[in-house]
Enzyme design. Sequence first.
Site, PDB file in Angstrom:
ATOM      1  N   HIS A 355      77.238  93.754  25.675  1.00  0.00           N
ATOM      2  CA  HIS A 355      76.099  92.837  25.787  1.00  0.00           C
ATOM      3  C   HIS A 355      75.928  92.253  27.185  1.00  0.00           C
ATOM      4  O   HIS A 355      75.111  91.344  27.358  1.00  0.00           O
ATOM      5  CB  HIS A 355      76.255  91.673  24.805  1.00  0.00           C
ATOM      6  N   LYS A 534      66.759  79.238  25.818  1.00  0.00           N
ATOM      7  CA  LYS A 534      67.864  80.165  26.020  1.00  0.00           C
ATOM      8  C   LYS A 534      69.130  79.368  26.300  1.00  0.00           C
ATOM      9  O   LYS A 534      69.067  78.188  26.662  1.00  0.00           O
ATOM     10  CB  LYS A 534      67.614  81.071  27.243  1.00  0.00           C
ATOM     11  N   ARG A 535      70.261  80.043  26.147  1.00  0.00           N
ATOM     12  CA  ARG A 535      71.504  79.490  26.668  1.00  0.00           C
ATOM     13  C   ARG A 535      71.314  79.182  28.149  1.00  0.00           C
ATOM     14  O   ARG A 535      70.704  79.959  28.887  1.00  0.00           O
ATOM     15  CB  ARG A 535      72.620  80.515  26.455  1.00  0.00           C
ATOM     16  N   LYS A 540      69.911  83.256  33.889  1.00  0.00           N
ATOM     17  CA  LYS A 540      68.673  83.094  33.121  1.00  0.00           C
ATOM     18  C   LYS A 540      67.651  82.247  33.880  1.00  0.00           C
ATOM     19  O   LYS A 540      66.482  82.192  33.514  1.00  0.00           O
ATOM     20  CB  LYS A 540      68.984  82.489  31.759  1.00  0.00           C
ATOM     21  N   THR A 642      66.494  88.860  22.728  1.00  0.00           N
ATOM     22  CA  THR A 642      65.713  89.022  21.501  1.00  0.00           C
ATOM     23  C   THR A 642      64.666  87.928  21.393  1.00  0.00           C
ATOM     24  O   THR A 642      63.683  88.086  20.673  1.00  0.00           O
ATOM     25  CB  THR A 642      66.611  89.007  20.252  1.00  0.00           C
ATOM     26  N   LYS A 646      60.717  87.943  19.838  1.00  0.00           N
ATOM     27  CA  LYS A 646      60.188  86.985  18.872  1.00  0.00           C
ATOM     28  C   LYS A 646      58.903  86.353  19.390  1.00  0.00           C
ATOM     29  O   LYS A 646      57.934  86.170  18.631  1.00  0.00           O
ATOM     30  CB  LYS A 646      61.235  85.910  18.575  1.00  0.00           C
TER      31      LYS A 646
END
Length: 800
Positions: A355, A534-535, A540, A642, A646
């Site tokens: 991942h 998000k985390r 990110k 993901t 969504k």
Amino acid sequence: MTFQDARGAERMQDAILRHLGYTIGKDASHATLHDWRLALSYAVRDRIVDSWFASTRAAYEAGAKRVYYLSMEFLIGRLLGDALVNLRADAEAKAAIEGLGLSFDAVLHDEPDAALGNGGLGRLAACFLESLSTLACPAMGYGIRYEHGLFRQSFEQGRQVEDPETWLQQRHAWEFERPETLYRIGFGGHVTEGDDGRMVWTPSEAVLAEAYDTPVVGWQAGWTNTLRLWGARAVDPLDLHRFNHGDYVGAAAPEMLARSISRVLYPDDTTEAGKELRLKQEYFFTAASLHDILRRFDSEHSDITALPDKVAIQLNDTHPAIAGPELLRLLHDERGLPFEQALDIARRVLNYTNHTLLPEALEKWPVDLMSRLLPRHMMLIERIDADHAAAYPARETHAVSDGHVNMGALSFIMANRVNGVSALHTGLMKQTVFEDLHALHPNRIVNQTNGVTPRRWLHACNPRLSSIITGAIGEGWVGDLDQLAGFEAHLGDAGLLDAVAAAKRANKVALSNWVSETHGVSLDPDAMFDVQIKRIHEYKRQHLNILEAVALWQAIRANPEAGWTPRVKIFGGKAAPGYVFAKKIIHLINDVAAVLNADPVTSPFLKVVFLPNYNVTLAERLIPASDLSEQISTAGKEASGTGNMKFALNGALTVGTLDGANVEIRDHVGPENFFLFGMTAEEVMARRAIPDHAAQAIAADPRLAAALDAIHDGAFSTGEPDRFHDITGNLRGPDYFLVCSDFTDYWRAQREVDAAYRDTADWTRRAALNTARSGWFSSDRTIRGYMADIWGASPVARPG
């Protein structure tokens, strides 16, 4: 309501009242909302159990190959609404509850989120379990039953505060305790050679793993699989001698130490004690799961060499990587198979999902810790490594090197198949973290792009849009998301697009009302809802988002009459307790929000809100109400994502880089319906090689320089001007994640977003196209790929 619906509601109401009395022990006049929710849950669970038993019988009768999915996280969220949707019993449950004088929404929302995960890794596992059931593939998920999960997030003066989750302080209606299923899991000790030549591991300490089962029902209840979670408890829960001598704390120490293993998800591993606990957790649940898998295999088969034909085990990331040496130990040490045969069987059973391309996220454990905690496993890891080196003398990657065990390399060496989770990520795996191993094993890496279950992530969480789709193309899309493509043919209907726009606005009003009631922030539902959930992590790039917000605030202040598009930036996500820089990003976002939201000049055009304690339930509120999806990670760093799927499925347009599954989303929804910015993964590597890349980017963009100066000079930290100097210092160099280098193009893309959003009709059409073209991103499609390309598993004829 039809006669049939009325009868269904009546039967449901009878079941609720029966459980209220005989399971909860309350009468209706004294029942609380909590009691009613439990009674409804038990009534619904009864129906699931029927499917569960029938599925189990069918799997045994078919002699089917079983899939076992090992994951540290299963972010299942609330289960009541999900179960009702998949049972197609939501209408009768609503009628039954309202017939009892209660609010159906209040009953549903009384359920706490199961605190069993953190982010995408855990939510993916939950989607996969639901799809495995929908596709009638016999499967079981294995994980840990965390008492307190990750943590409950709140803010104090903008700073993240972590408190334990308390979801298990009340009865968990969905699980079945299995006290008869206990496994003794050892740690430490020593290894000796027995009289028969076998190695014997004698642990110095042990805990018991106790099973708790939750049935996972698929669409239309055609099949139900199991999520089995392990709770840790002491072998001897109380030292009675110490207790009787007044040492009450010491007497309970064994139980406290055992339970620490299943208390918290991802304990802070910046300390030696934290590292030891993390490794104990990983071995605890992996070893218990493998013992259970072999027990289940033995109940049906007598020849252990048939294990690869009947069992496929999937390791979700490196957390269960110890499965390789543990399965080898069970086959070789305990069952007496020759080492080479045991190794071959283990490799044909195990598969590994990678991942991440971040080297620091591919777990490495100090050899001295592994040797002390799992001495036999360390010996087996060294032999696995030596055997691999002997077979491939030119190899450069080692499972043991520089005093550490490389769990990513170990997972790869011990796997039948290794899969990436997006096309880009899989390609980069072959070129970066596993380049050497891929050259040695060129057929081992395969791709399985992630997906999400449409039952929860559109049909259940966005009923307004779901009903419009069903009205246009029928209900078949819920179980077969490819049918969503038929929705595109209806988008020339102005009335349908008006309905889509009205559904989106109603979702935004509902979110605005909730934010106002719970957080005291007023949001304009006619503004663009720009969401990044998000985390919190540097790759990110939440700090790129808030940096652009500061620059936009400065531009609006300089020219408030320029016709700005009203925008609300919404953030959500948690930073790991030991990740100081990520927690500083949260603090910065909250401090910027406090200034911007109080500015009378700019607040009509720009607001910022960080919603605390992001979880599945919050995502279900936010995603249907979102206009813009922020997918802005540094290219080459996000494996898949993901959340991006969504958002697109629910009719949000994406602003993003060519990273992870963004590439495939853009291909499917069309480049014209995706706001692309930033460097490619190849350009990122080239840019990073320039020593002063950040300084060059800042010098070239006055907006960027001014925004950085404002943060650095204390515009958002009155009384503490150096509060965010570590952030500005990092961005001015080294800026490893290239926030500054991508800023200018990000600003350009956001102004394109502004212009596009002002054309309401065209934005609605493009949003609806995102929905219609997102059918490929179903986790059903992903699981079919795993079944065919990795597990060699087939669906079983559905019972009944």
